[in-house]
Design an enzyme around this catalytic site. Structure first.
Site, mmCIF file in Angstrom:
data_model
loop_
_atom_site.group_PDB
_atom_site.id
_atom_site.type_symbol
_atom_site.label_atom_id
_atom_site.label_comp_id
_atom_site.label_asym_id
_atom_site.label_seq_id
_atom_site.Cartn_x
_atom_site.Cartn_y
_atom_site.Cartn_z
ATOM 1 N N LEU A 58 0.820 -1.211 0.000
ATOM 2 C CA LEU A 58 0.000 0.000 0.000
ATOM 3 C C LEU A 58 0.853 1.258 0.000
ATOM 4 C CD1 LEU A 58 -2.725 -1.062 2.604
ATOM 5 C CD2 LEU A 58 -3.038 -0.809 0.150
ATOM 6 N N ASP A 177 -1.859 15.015 16.110
ATOM 7 C CA ASP A 177 -1.534 15.128 14.680
ATOM 8 C C ASP A 177 -2.791 14.936 13.839
ATOM 9 O OD1 ASP A 177 0.203 15.654 12.591
ATOM 10 O OD2 ASP A 177 0.802 13.572 12.335
#
Length: 434
Positions: A58, A177
């Site tokens: 991926l 984040d």
């Protein structure tokens, strides 16, 4: 790049979940073979530790690769992050990886990427997680839709983001984040918060505040770069304001090639809305993008705003009884589940998996004796060897203690304890020795 993030394997959309199989990978029809302790990265068709078959790559980063795989038991799809142990240790990122896993194993929520399993070989660490085939919101908006989201779609995703963060905060986890790149979409187009590599957990608090400067500048609350501590929940709230602005405009409120100038804009609230921007959504964003964390709109507070409540669903059904889940729950002996206990053991604890091969300076064991008996026996055994030991005891059940013993120094000039001798001296009070 930190180990918790991964860049694209090609120049096509930046989200690794959207990438096709790498053209350099072997033919997926090749006969699969099992990976048990190989130092090489998995390849298409490989069987990982007898449990998962690798489907395709991926994405990749400096310290990690992410693969799509399926479980051999039921063929369910998962994402597996493969961390290179040596690179992580060399880069000094051990604590960051440990924090990521520590945070994820506390969380089980429909809008958070779940950590299913932690495995390791001599050279690799494998995090088996939910697969989010829909990619991330940044890629969806910038590369696929090439346009802002409709207000109703943005509200639905935002409901799910707030639900996930309320859940995290009541369990002492602060993401730090939050950005569209870390908001993934599952097969049913539901949002999944991902990437807890920069998160904070209760053990990192000092006087109730966080002190580490981290995050992505365009989404980082101004107080994080100032001297002094900050409230993790309010820094996440600021990021939510930036995310909502992006969902509804396809651009960021604060953009500048100079990071210092960007933070000047944040502190002076220098941003503007398109003329057609929804007025009630504007109120929410203005509330979140308050440079003063004391007066900033909170994650809990946004639930009562008109924009959030419009066509709302039962947030309680997704959040659960967050109000009855105080941080104390994390320290409660009977709140530990099987994963909590397992990950404290040497064979599953990342701090052990990431050691560089030097002699162990700590050991763990369990006992059904009382705390007083365990302390006295360890004290006697250490004295016999002339060593100073630090002992930490955790009650994991009514009549079961988990004990961690660490070398602290010597008494008679001996610097190393014999763990075998200690085990022999404590044999009659041990349930198991790791």
């Amino acid at each position: 790049m930190d180990p918790s993030s991964s860049s694209p394997a090609s120049s096509a959309p930046p989200n690794p979940h959207l990438l096709p199989p790498s053209s350099t990978d072997p033919n997926p029809l090749n006969t699969p073979h099992s990976i048990a302790s190989s130092s090489t990265s998995p390849k298409i068709g490989d069987i990982l530790l007898g449990k998962y078959q690798i489907d395709h790559l991926l994405g990749r980063g400096s310290f990690a690769k992410v693969y799509q795989a399926h479980a051999l038991s039921d063929r369910s799809n998962v994402a597996i992050k493969v961390l290179d142990k040596a690179k992580i240790v060399t880069a000094g990122l051990t604590e960051r990886v440990i924090t990521e896993v520590s945070a994820m194993r506390r969380l089980s929520h429909p809008n958070i990427v779940r950590l299913h399993e932690l495995m390791a070989t001599r050279s690799k660490i494998y995090l088996v997680m939910d697969l989010a085939p829909g990619g991330d919101l940044f890629s969806q908006i910038r590369h696929h839709r090439r346009s802002k989201l409709s207000e109703s779609t943005a509200r639905r995703y935002f409901h799910q983001l707030i639900s996930a963060l309320l859940y995290c905060h009541t369990r002492g986890v602060f993401h730090r984040d939050i950005k569209p790149h870390n908001l993934l979409l599952d097969a049913d187009d539901n949002l999944k918060v991902a990437d807890f590599g920069l998160s904070a957990i209760p053990e990192t608090l000092k006087n109730g505040l966080l002190h580490t400067s981290c995050g992505t500048p365009a989404f980082t609350a101004p107080e994080i770069v100032r001297s002094g501590g900050y409230d993790g929940s309010q820094s996440d709230a600021w990021a939510c304001g930036v995310v909502l602005f992006f969902l509804l405009t396809a651009r960021l409120p604060f953009e500048d090639p100079s990071t210092p100038l960007m933070f000047i804009k944040m502190n002076s609230r220098c941003y503007s809305f398109p003329s057609s921007f929804p007025p009630m959504a504007k109120q929410v964003i203005n509330g979140f993008l308050d440079p003063n964390p004391e007066t900033r709109l909170s994650i809990k507070g946004v639930i009562d705003t008109p924009w959030f409540m419009k066509r709302s669903f039962s947030l309680e059904s997704q959040v659960g009884s967050t109000s009855s889940s105080p941080l104390l729950e994390l320290k409660s002996f009977d709140s530990m589940n099987a994963f909590d206990i397992i990950t404290r053991s040497k064979s599953f604890n990342l701090s052990g998996l990431l050691e560089d091969g030097d002699r162990k300076r700590e050991q763990k064991f369990s006992s059904n004796e009382t705390v007083e008996v365990v302390l006295e026996r360890v004290k006697e055994a250490a004295a016999k060897q002339g060593c100073v030991l630090k002992v930490e005891i955790l009650a994991v059940a009514e009549k079961m203690l988990m004990v961690e013993v660490k070398e602290e120094g010597s008494v008679n000039g001996y610097e190393m304890i014999s763990w075998d001798k200690l085990r022999e001296d404590l044999q009659d009070i041990l349930l198991f020795w790791e």
